[in-house]
Design a protein around this motif. Structure first.
Motif, mmCIF file in Angstrom:
data_model
loop_
_atom_site.group_PDB
_atom_site.id
_atom_site.type_symbol
_atom_site.label_atom_id
_atom_site.label_comp_id
_atom_site.label_asym_id
_atom_site.label_seq_id
_atom_site.Cartn_x
_atom_site.Cartn_y
_atom_site.Cartn_z
ATOM 1 N N ARG A 44 0.854 -1.179 0.000
ATOM 2 C CA ARG A 44 0.000 0.000 0.000
ATOM 3 C C ARG A 44 0.893 1.232 0.000
ATOM 4 O O ARG A 44 2.026 1.204 0.480
ATOM 5 N N SER A 45 0.365 2.339 -0.546
ATOM 6 C CA SER A 45 1.194 3.541 -0.642
ATOM 7 C C SER A 45 0.345 4.791 -0.459
ATOM 8 O O SER A 45 -0.890 4.743 -0.539
ATOM 9 N N VAL A 46 1.038 5.911 -0.211
ATOM 10 C CA VAL A 46 0.385 7.208 -0.070
ATOM 11 C C VAL A 46 1.140 8.202 -0.938
ATOM 12 O O VAL A 46 2.316 8.013 -1.243
ATOM 13 N N PRO A 47 0.478 9.281 -1.371
ATOM 14 C CA PRO A 47 1.169 10.279 -2.188
ATOM 15 C C PRO A 47 2.282 10.969 -1.391
ATOM 16 O O PRO A 47 2.121 11.261 -0.210
ATOM 17 N N MET A 48 3.381 11.237 -2.052
ATOM 18 C CA MET A 48 4.483 11.959 -1.425
ATOM 19 C C MET A 48 4.078 13.422 -1.227
ATOM 20 O O MET A 48 3.597 14.059 -2.165
ATOM 21 N N TYR A 51 4.578 16.200 -3.855
ATOM 22 C CA TYR A 51 4.908 15.563 -5.134
ATOM 23 C C TYR A 51 4.010 14.341 -5.287
ATOM 24 O O TYR A 51 4.458 13.205 -5.231
ATOM 25 N N PRO A 52 2.696 14.549 -5.459
ATOM 26 C CA PRO A 52 1.738 13.440 -5.425
ATOM 27 C C PRO A 52 1.936 12.413 -6.529
ATOM 28 O O PRO A 52 1.432 11.290 -6.426
ATOM 29 N N GLU A 53 2.682 12.772 -7.587
ATOM 30 C CA GLU A 53 2.931 11.804 -8.664
ATOM 31 C C GLU A 53 3.766 10.625 -8.177
ATOM 32 O O GLU A 53 3.744 9.548 -8.775
ATOM 33 N N ILE A 54 4.517 10.826 -7.094
ATOM 34 C CA ILE A 54 5.342 9.765 -6.518
ATOM 35 C C ILE A 54 4.638 9.202 -5.292
ATOM 36 O O ILE A 54 4.201 9.950 -4.416
ATOM 37 N N ARG A 55 4.514 7.885 -5.229
ATOM 38 C CA ARG A 55 3.861 7.220 -4.113
ATOM 39 C C ARG A 55 4.917 6.697 -3.131
ATOM 40 O O ARG A 55 5.944 6.150 -3.531
ATOM 41 N N LEU A 56 4.671 6.894 -1.850
ATOM 42 C CA LEU A 56 5.536 6.363 -0.808
ATOM 43 C C LEU A 56 4.923 5.081 -0.263
ATOM 44 O O LEU A 56 3.778 5.069 0.197
ATOM 45 N N SER A 57 5.685 4.012 -0.330
ATOM 46 C CA SER A 57 5.185 2.711 0.106
ATOM 47 C C SER A 57 5.107 2.638 1.623
ATOM 48 O O SER A 57 5.979 3.151 2.328
ATOM 49 N N LEU A 58 4.058 1.993 2.127
ATOM 50 C CA LEU A 58 3.924 1.745 3.555
ATOM 51 C C LEU A 58 4.575 0.401 3.866
ATOM 52 O O LEU A 58 3.939 -0.552 4.339
ATOM 53 N N ALA A 59 5.862 0.326 3.578
ATOM 54 C CA ALA A 59 6.609 -0.923 3.736
ATOM 55 C C ALA A 59 7.191 -1.008 5.140
ATOM 56 O O ALA A 59 7.663 -0.015 5.698
ATOM 57 N N THR A 60 7.167 -2.198 5.699
ATOM 58 C CA THR A 60 7.769 -2.461 7.002
ATOM 59 C C THR A 60 8.682 -3.669 6.880
ATOM 60 O O THR A 60 8.585 -4.456 5.932
ATOM 61 N N ALA A 61 9.579 -3.823 7.839
ATOM 62 C CA ALA A 61 10.462 -4.984 7.826
ATOM 63 C C ALA A 61 9.648 -6.283 7.892
ATOM 64 O O ALA A 61 9.982 -7.277 7.238
ATOM 65 N N ARG A 62 8.550 -6.281 8.672
ATOM 66 C CA ARG A 62 7.713 -7.482 8.748
ATOM 67 C C ARG A 62 7.069 -7.783 7.397
ATOM 68 O O ARG A 62 7.020 -8.939 6.962
ATOM 69 N N GLU A 79 16.862 4.836 -1.153
ATOM 70 C CA GLU A 79 16.897 5.019 0.300
ATOM 71 C C GLU A 79 15.519 5.334 0.877
ATOM 72 O O GLU A 79 15.412 5.950 1.935
ATOM 73 N N GLY A 80 14.440 4.943 0.180
ATOM 74 C CA GLY A 80 13.087 5.210 0.630
ATOM 75 C C GLY A 80 12.565 4.156 1.583
ATOM 76 O O GLY A 80 13.333 3.344 2.117
ATOM 77 N N PRO A 81 11.246 4.129 1.819
ATOM 78 C CA PRO A 81 10.660 3.179 2.777
ATOM 79 C C PRO A 81 10.987 1.715 2.470
ATOM 80 O O PRO A 81 11.280 0.940 3.384
ATOM 81 N N ILE A 82 10.925 1.323 1.195
ATOM 82 C CA ILE A 82 11.249 -0.065 0.852
ATOM 83 C C ILE A 82 12.722 -0.333 1.115
ATOM 84 O O ILE A 82 13.098 -1.361 1.692
ATOM 85 N N GLY A 83 13.587 0.580 0.685
ATOM 86 C CA GLY A 83 15.015 0.409 0.922
ATOM 87 C C GLY A 83 15.347 0.291 2.396
ATOM 88 O O GLY A 83 16.156 -0.554 2.809
ATOM 89 N N LEU A 84 14.719 1.118 3.222
ATOM 90 C CA LEU A 84 14.965 1.069 4.663
ATOM 91 C C LEU A 84 14.516 -0.254 5.261
ATOM 92 O O LEU A 84 15.220 -0.862 6.077
ATOM 93 N N ALA A 85 13.317 -0.713 4.858
ATOM 94 C CA ALA A 85 12.793 -1.966 5.399
ATOM 95 C C ALA A 85 13.649 -3.153 4.979
ATOM 96 O O ALA A 85 13.946 -4.047 5.783
ATOM 97 N N VAL A 86 14.068 -3.170 3.705
ATOM 98 C CA VAL A 86 14.901 -4.274 3.220
ATOM 99 C C VAL A 86 16.271 -4.246 3.898
ATOM 100 O O VAL A 86 16.822 -5.298 4.270
ATOM 101 N N ARG A 87 16.818 -3.069 4.079
ATOM 102 C CA ARG A 87 18.111 -2.952 4.781
ATOM 103 C C ARG A 87 18.008 -3.543 6.175
ATOM 104 O O ARG A 87 18.908 -4.255 6.638
ATOM 105 N N ARG A 88 16.909 -3.252 6.866
ATOM 106 C CA ARG A 88 16.722 -3.764 8.228
ATOM 107 C C ARG A 88 16.686 -5.299 8.236
ATOM 108 O O ARG A 88 17.294 -5.938 9.099
ATOM 109 N N VAL A 89 15.986 -5.877 7.258
ATOM 110 C CA VAL A 89 15.915 -7.339 7.191
ATOM 111 C C VAL A 89 17.287 -7.922 6.871
ATOM 112 O O VAL A 89 17.702 -8.929 7.467
ATOM 113 N N CYS A 90 18.006 -7.301 5.953
ATOM 114 C CA CYS A 90 19.348 -7.788 5.602
ATOM 115 C C CYS A 90 20.263 -7.810 6.819
ATOM 116 O O CYS A 90 20.980 -8.796 7.069
#
Length: 355
Positions: A44-48, A51-62, A79-90
């Motif tokens: 799921r995502s929300v508008p940035m 800059y509403p053309e870009i969506r920010l993902s509601l990504a979590t490590a879980r 380095e966005g929400p997905i990148g941060l969540a994946v980094r945490r899992v790594c």
């Protein structure tokens, strides 16, 4: 070998990050890798904000862990929400991973909010410092980031589709047919960090043409009511506009590369740009563009550059070489993690198999 590519930038966005990742994912099997994408389409995502053309993902490590494809390696592209969540899992799983540095977020953020660049660079240094390597597109950017304390930097260049982007002996597109020559073209996102206003305020003969869309479009159209705004274009339509123009003007002061530079050159367009990272690495002293702090002078001088010379220079930049560097960096990262890939006689050149 399964490779997870995690990115906050993906379709329907049109930018250099998306184009670069499309190409390396396509080339994965030729290098012995099976790329699996994790993108905003998976959450799921929300508008940035702003800059509403870009969506920010509601990504979590879980949420990432629930979709984990058990990769041999992970590449975090943003380095966005997905990148941060994946980094945490790594980090929690001691999973080898690389990152890439595509965007000057400290400068972009400072252009919108009173946030010191030093704070942003400190955060980015920490984000990328946990990786086995950080891929950067140019030697100039590599030196700059090394000077800011980034380590384990790896070179990953870019390419261009010279079959699509090529000189064309055909009528000028109807949208440009009525414009006085010469045609000075800009292609890119219409946002404050692209410095498009600097282009639109130039005193130049002929006409200015702008391809792209973004949150700054209305303001920019008011600055130059005589400029022709064509909106976002792709594929053959975009390639025909490139080929119909006379000079490509690149006003950005913050881009780390600028794939549009290669697209323009492949169509025979000389470049006018500021002498900054990106243009310095693509154009340099090759005689296929003019770099000057006086952008209007650069644009006028570029009119004299032979188009054939621009095309010849673009032919040196291939997506095949870009992919070779990317997957070579992945192998280096695996070796740093103590996983030394061995090549198999049956595998195509450049592919690897785990011991």
């Amino acid at each position: 070998m399964r490779l997870l590519v995690a990115t906050d930038a993906w379709h329907p966005q049109i930018n250099g990050v998306v184009r670069s990742l499309e190409q390396v994912v396509k080339a994965g099997p030729r290098h012995g890798f099976d790329p699996v994408l994790l993108t905003p389409q998976d959450f799921r995502s929300v508008p940035m904000p702003g800059y509403p053309e870009i969506r920010l993902s509601l990504a979590t490590a879980r949420g990432v862990a629930a979709r984990w494809p058990s990769p041999a390696h992970v590449h975090i592209a943003t380095e966005g929400p997905i990148g941060l969540a994946v980094r945490r899992v790594c980090l929690s799983r001691a999973q080898p991973f690389t990152t890439s540095y595509h965007t000057r977020f400290p400068e972009y953020l400072a252009a919108r909010a009173p946030v010191p660049e030093s704070w942003s660079y400190a955060w980015l240094r920490r984000f990328h410092g946990a990786a086995n390597g950080t891929m950067v597109s140019t030697a100039t950017l590599e030196r700059e980031l090394a000077g800011r304390g980034f380590r384990n930097l790896m070179h990953w260049t870019r390419g261009v589709d010279t079959t699509l982007y090529r000189p064309r002996d055909e009528p000028v597109p109807e949208a440009l047919a009525d414009l006085p020559r010469p045609l000075f073209l800009f292609v890119g996102r219409l946002a404050v960090e692209k410095n498009v206003a600097a282009f639109l305020r130039l005193s130049l003969p002929g006409s200015k043409v702008v391809v792209g869309d973004g949150p700054d479009r209305a303001r920019l159209a008011a600055i130059a009511p005589d400029a022709r705004f064509l909106g976002a274009l792709t594929g053959e339509t975009l390639a025909r506009v490139y080929a119909a123009a006379d000079v490509f003007v690149f006003p950005s002061l913050t881009d780390t590369f600028g794939i549009v530079l290669l697209e323009a050159l492949a169509c025979g367009l000389p470049i006018a740009a500021f002498p900054v990272a990106g243009p310095q690495d693509v154009v340099g002293g090759a005689g296929i563009g003019v770099l000057d702090h006086d952008l209007a002078a650069a644009a006028r001088a570029a009119l004299a550059i032979p188009r054939a010379r621009c095309r010849e220079h673009a032919l040196r930049w291939t997506w095949a070489e870009s992919a070779r560097q990317f997957y070579g960096n992945i192998e280096t990262s695996l070796a740093r993690a103590g996983v030394v890939p061995r090549r198999t006689p049956q595998a195509p050149t450049g592919s690897v198999a785990l011991p």
